[in-house]
Scaffold this active site. Structure first.
Site, PDB file in Angstrom:
ATOM      1  N   GLY A   1       2.520   4.571  -6.121  1.00  0.00           N
ATOM      2  CA  GLY A   1       1.371   5.461  -5.949  1.00  0.00           C
ATOM      3  C   GLY A   1       1.586   6.382  -4.766  1.00  0.00           C
ATOM      4  O   GLY A   1       2.693   6.467  -4.225  1.00  0.00           O
ATOM      5  N   ASN A   2       0.542   7.085  -4.362  1.00  0.00           N
ATOM      6  CA  ASN A   2       0.637   7.910  -3.155  1.00  0.00           C
ATOM      7  C   ASN A   2      -0.722   7.944  -2.468  1.00  0.00           C
ATOM      8  O   ASN A   2      -1.700   7.380  -2.984  1.00  0.00           O
ATOM      9  CB  ASN A   2       1.162   9.310  -3.476  1.00  0.00           C
ATOM     10  CG  ASN A   2       0.227  10.091  -4.367  1.00  0.00           C
ATOM     11  OD1 ASN A   2      -0.885  10.423  -3.984  1.00  0.00           O
ATOM     12  ND2 ASN A   2       0.664  10.375  -5.592  1.00  0.00           N
ATOM     13  N   ARG A   3      -0.789   8.585  -1.308  1.00  0.00           N
ATOM     14  CA  ARG A   3      -1.977   8.475  -0.450  1.00  0.00           C
ATOM     15  C   ARG A   3      -3.070   9.482  -0.765  1.00  0.00           C
ATOM     16  O   ARG A   3      -4.021   9.620  -0.012  1.00  0.00           O
ATOM     17  CB  ARG A   3      -1.550   8.585   1.010  1.00  0.00           C
ATOM     18  CG  ARG A   3      -0.839   7.316   1.474  1.00  0.00           C
ATOM     19  CD  ARG A   3      -0.047   7.534   2.757  1.00  0.00           C
ATOM     20  NE  ARG A   3      -0.836   8.159   3.792  1.00  0.00           N
ATOM     21  CZ  ARG A   3      -0.356   8.600   4.946  1.00  0.00           C
ATOM     22  NH1 ARG A   3       0.931   8.477   5.192  1.00  0.00           N
ATOM     23  NH2 ARG A   3      -1.135   9.149   5.826  1.00  0.00           N
TER      24      ARG A   3
ATOM     25  N   ALA B   1      -2.208  14.957  -6.808  1.00  0.00           N
ATOM     26  CA  ALA B   1      -0.887  14.656  -6.237  1.00  0.00           C
ATOM     27  C   ALA B   1      -0.151  13.834  -7.293  1.00  0.00           C
ATOM     28  O   ALA B   1      -0.146  12.597  -7.258  1.00  0.00           O
ATOM     29  CB  ALA B   1      -1.040  13.883  -4.938  1.00  0.00           C
TER      30      ALA B   1
END
Ligand code: CTP
Length: 222
Positions: free
Chosen positions: A30-32, A97
């Site tokens: 995943g990402n932030r 994102a």
């Protein structure tokens, strides 16, 4: 005309949040991204009179008033949902994102810890934004985001050209308090022939300012 009616009659599609790319039934990449910028854009666009569809990655944020929301998890699902909603849209804003890479295979069973190292093979995800910009049903205005840590103008203009966008909103995520996981943002907005600055402020205010630039652009293209 006040800002409140600037997008009346317009149809706007927004992608928001991260994507989660599953490795196995219990793990993912995943990402932030918090999704807050995309959700703020959806909320403000609806308040400005647009008919808004929000394609949301996995975030727990409430659905903004008057917005139609479709939840997705992985980049491939986001692409399918965006393309399904594309016909008839006037604007696409890609605030998500999206993961740039995903595991080549998702294991059906939980991966056991057998060796001292584990190698994951990642493959590129489809670039949803570039695909929308080159699509036969291309909206009149296609807006991308660019999170950069330096050389903002060069990278942003490169993406504007390569992905054939109308506008790109770039933020310098190396600045404290800007962008990922924050309630505030500041943007440099590029078109082929202009650069405009949206000053630091709450994401709702920044979203409203960006949508005013989008509305100006739509007026020019009528
Ligand atoms: N985007 C997309 N689909 C992808 C990847 C990105 O739609 N598979 C969109 C994002 O929503 C955002 C823009 O493209 O609007 C970001 O461009 P990208 O080239 O992915 O930026 P970075 O990931 O920052 O690229 P780089 O790491 O090369 O700087």
């Amino acid at each position: 005309m006040t800002d409140n009616a600037r997008l009346a009659g317009m149809r706007l599609l927004v992608s928001a949040g991260p994507t989660f790319e599953d490795i196995d039934p219990v793990r993912f990449l995943g990402n932030r991204s918090s999704g807050k910028m995309g959700f703020a854009l959806a909320a403000e666009a609806a308040a400005m009179g647009a008919q808004v569809t929000l394609i949301a990655g996995p975030v727990a944020l409430p659905t903004p008033a008057g917005v139609r929301r479709i939840d997705v998890r992985r980049a491939l699902e986001m692409r399918t949902a965006v393309l399904a909603e594309l016909p008839g849209q006037d604007v696409f804003v890609a605030a998500a994102a999206v993961a740039d890479y995903m595991p080549e295979h998702t294991a059906a069973q939980k991966i056991k810890k057998t060796g001292d190292t584990l190698t994951l093979v990642l493959v590129k995800t489809p670039d949803i934004l570039a695909e929308v910009a080159g699509h036969p049903e291309r909206p009149r205005c296609v807006v991308g985001f660019a999170a950069e840590t330096g050389d903002l103008e060069r990278y942003a203009l490169g993406k504007l050209r390569e992905k054939r966008l109308d506008m790109i909103a770039a933020n310098d995520v190396s600045q404290p308090g800007v962008g990922f996981e924050c309630d505030d943002n500041a943007l440099s907005v590029f078109t082929a022939d202009a650069r405009q600055e949206i000053p630091f402020g709450p994401k709702s205010q920044v979203a409203r300012a960006l949508l005013v630039l989008v509305a100006d652009r739509l007026d020019l293209k009528l």
